[in-house]
Design a protein around this motif. Sequence first.
Motif, short mmCIF file in Angstrom:
data_model
loop_
_atom_site.label_atom_id
_atom_site.label_comp_id
_atom_site.label_asym_id
_atom_site.label_seq_id
_atom_site.Cartn_x
_atom_site.Cartn_y
_atom_site.Cartn_z
N SER A 60 18.91 -19.17 -89.89
CA SER A 60 19.93 -19.89 -90.66
C SER A 60 20.92 -18.94 -91.31
CB SER A 60 19.28 -20.76 -91.74
OG SER A 60 18.47 -21.76 -91.16
N ASP A 61 22.15 -19.43 -91.45
CA ASP A 61 23.22 -18.69 -92.12
C ASP A 61 23.37 -19.13 -93.57
OD1 ASP A 61 24.51 -17.23 -89.70
OD2 ASP A 61 24.36 -19.32 -89.07
N PHE A 62 23.10 -20.43 -93.84
CA PHE A 62 23.14 -20.98 -95.19
C PHE A 62 21.75 -21.53 -95.52
CE2 PHE A 62 27.68 -22.62 -94.11
CZ PHE A 62 28.17 -21.33 -94.09
N LEU A 63 21.24 -21.22 -96.70
CA LEU A 63 19.96 -21.78 -97.16
C LEU A 63 20.17 -22.49 -98.49
CD1 LEU A 63 17.33 -18.99 -96.33
CD2 LEU A 63 17.54 -21.24 -95.25
N PHE A 64 19.81 -23.76 -98.53
CA PHE A 64 19.96 -24.57 -99.74
C PHE A 64 18.60 -25.03 -100.24
CE2 PHE A 64 23.94 -25.26 -97.41
CZ PHE A 64 24.88 -25.07 -98.40
N GLY A 65 18.50 -25.24 -101.54
CA GLY A 65 17.29 -25.80 -102.11
C GLY A 65 17.57 -26.39 -103.48
N ASN A 66 16.55 -27.06 -104.03
CA ASN A 66 16.65 -27.41 -105.44
C ASN A 66 15.79 -26.42 -106.22
OD1 ASN A 66 13.95 -28.27 -105.33
ND2 ASN A 66 14.48 -30.42 -105.11
N GLU A 67 15.41 -26.77 -107.43
CA GLU A 67 14.74 -25.82 -108.30
C GLU A 67 13.41 -25.31 -107.74
OE1 GLU A 67 15.67 -28.88 -109.13
OE2 GLU A 67 17.48 -28.54 -110.31
N GLU A 68 12.75 -26.09 -106.86
CA GLU A 68 11.42 -25.73 -106.38
C GLU A 68 11.34 -25.47 -104.88
OE1 GLU A 68 8.21 -27.94 -109.10
OE2 GLU A 68 9.56 -29.34 -108.11
N ASP A 69 12.36 -25.85 -104.13
CA ASP A 69 12.25 -25.84 -102.67
C ASP A 69 11.93 -24.47 -102.09
OD1 ASP A 69 12.69 -28.53 -102.46
OD2 ASP A 69 14.82 -28.37 -101.99
N PHE A 70 12.58 -23.42 -102.61
CA PHE A 70 12.35 -22.09 -102.05
C PHE A 70 10.89 -21.67 -102.24
CE2 PHE A 70 16.97 -21.91 -102.45
CZ PHE A 70 17.34 -21.23 -101.31
N LEU A 126 8.18 -23.77 -102.70
CA LEU A 126 7.19 -24.64 -102.08
C LEU A 126 7.25 -24.63 -100.55
CD1 LEU A 126 7.44 -27.65 -104.55
CD2 LEU A 126 5.63 -25.93 -104.42
N THR A 127 8.41 -24.37 -99.97
CA THR A 127 8.50 -24.37 -98.51
C THR A 127 8.39 -22.97 -97.91
OG1 THR A 127 10.93 -24.23 -98.54
CG2 THR A 127 9.95 -26.43 -98.48
N LEU A 128 8.96 -21.99 -98.57
CA LEU A 128 9.01 -20.63 -98.01
C LEU A 128 8.12 -19.65 -98.76
CD1 LEU A 128 12.85 -20.34 -97.32
CD2 LEU A 128 11.06 -21.10 -95.75
N GLY A 129 7.51 -20.10 -99.86
CA GLY A 129 6.65 -19.21 -100.63
C GLY A 129 7.38 -18.11 -101.37
N ILE A 130 8.65 -18.35 -101.67
CA ILE A 130 9.46 -17.37 -102.39
C ILE A 130 9.11 -17.41 -103.87
CG2 ILE A 130 11.79 -16.63 -102.99
CD1 ILE A 130 11.10 -16.26 -100.04
N GLN A 131 8.87 -16.26 -104.47
CA GLN A 131 8.53 -16.22 -105.89
C GLN A 131 9.74 -16.60 -106.73
OE1 GLN A 131 6.99 -12.46 -107.19
NE2 GLN A 131 6.71 -13.10 -109.31
N GLY A 132 9.51 -17.48 -107.71
CA GLY A 132 10.60 -17.92 -108.57
C GLY A 132 10.06 -18.48 -109.87
N PRO A 133 10.97 -18.96 -110.74
CA PRO A 133 10.56 -19.46 -112.05
C PRO A 133 9.88 -20.82 -111.95
CG PRO A 133 12.87 -19.87 -111.73
CD PRO A 133 12.42 -19.07 -110.54
N PHE A 155 16.27 -17.66 -111.80
CA PHE A 155 16.67 -18.29 -110.55
C PHE A 155 17.45 -17.32 -109.67
CE2 PHE A 155 15.79 -22.34 -112.77
CZ PHE A 155 15.06 -22.97 -111.78
N LYS A 156 18.25 -16.47 -110.29
CA LYS A 156 18.93 -15.43 -109.51
C LYS A 156 17.91 -14.52 -108.83
CE LYS A 156 23.45 -14.79 -111.75
NZ LYS A 156 24.31 -13.79 -112.45
N GLY A 157 16.85 -14.19 -109.56
CA GLY A 157 15.80 -13.37 -108.99
C GLY A 157 15.15 -14.03 -107.79
N MET A 158 14.95 -15.36 -107.89
CA MET A 158 14.37 -16.10 -106.77
C MET A 158 15.28 -16.03 -105.55
SD MET A 158 13.55 -20.21 -106.55
CE MET A 158 15.31 -20.61 -106.48
N ILE A 159 16.59 -16.21 -105.77
CA ILE A 159 17.54 -16.13 -104.67
C ILE A 159 17.52 -14.74 -104.04
CG2 ILE A 159 19.99 -16.22 -104.06
CD1 ILE A 159 18.81 -18.96 -104.54
N MET A 160 17.45 -13.71 -104.86
CA MET A 160 17.41 -12.35 -104.33
C MET A 160 16.13 -12.10 -103.53
SD MET A 160 20.27 -11.04 -105.02
CE MET A 160 19.88 -9.39 -104.42
#
Length: 304
Positions: A206-216, A218-225, A239-244
Amino acid sequence: MKLKENCKYKLIVPTSMGIRITPIDRQPVHISDMYRMMATSAESNVVSISAGLGLPVKVLTTFVKGSPISQFIKSKLRARNVDYEGPEIEQGGPWGYRHQINIADSGYGMRGPRVHNDRAGEVGRTLNIKDFDIDRIFGDEGAQILHVSGLVGALSPGTGLFCLELAKAAKKYGTTISFDLNYRASFWKDNEEELSEIFEEIASVSDFLFGNEEDFQLTLGIQGPEAGGKDLSGKIESFKGMIMNAKKEYQNAHVFATTLRQVKSANEHLWGALMLNKENWTVIEPRPIPVLDRIGGGDGFVGG
């Protein structure tokens, strides 16, 4: 990034179309006797914004052959300036296929919104790459963007593979891939491992990745707040840290975005957003917005 030129369509989405039934005047479902019926899906919500601006868009879907609901959906898509394509599937009798039904209470004040999904026999679960002429759609006609939703990807094992194969085929023809993770716990139940693999592979192309507050998370296992709470504005840096973290994991993507939503009542939310475009941040601090209809808010964000 530069989008592909000389395309018939600006935006194409795979979707499972259905109907939504909502009481008028924001009444609860169980006491109302007057309802509005709409042709809907999360993904058609997204393309309807572009279509409303006069841009050529298309949905790839499936229909129940001979169904009056199918006819209703087609007429509403045409009225919105949305092209459609997909096979006609035989109903197979009263207990066969049908279009999904969403029975929605929009809520009011402290009474929260509620959606009852009735998706038994949903014809959209039959989506299959073999039913579409991919070389014509992405090669001859062309599309600037393919937008894939996690809702469709999680409908069934078959639709997950359909979305993945569609994304890979579109990529081959130079089409930009947009992926809204769109996590739903009820869709993922008992399929977590399989869906995680499919979602990670779609995200990788993907070139664009979208989510809400929890999507990253719960779906991709990305660490976030931790999502929710009373002050999302105080979690902007988290949330910036999660995106990074997502950017490090999915280096093909150029744009990452997430909503920041805090519910005050059914009539008022605080809404904000974060977007990272390559190295450039756009931050919209959560601010009050009046809510006419909560359902589809995330789709409106992605569509914009």
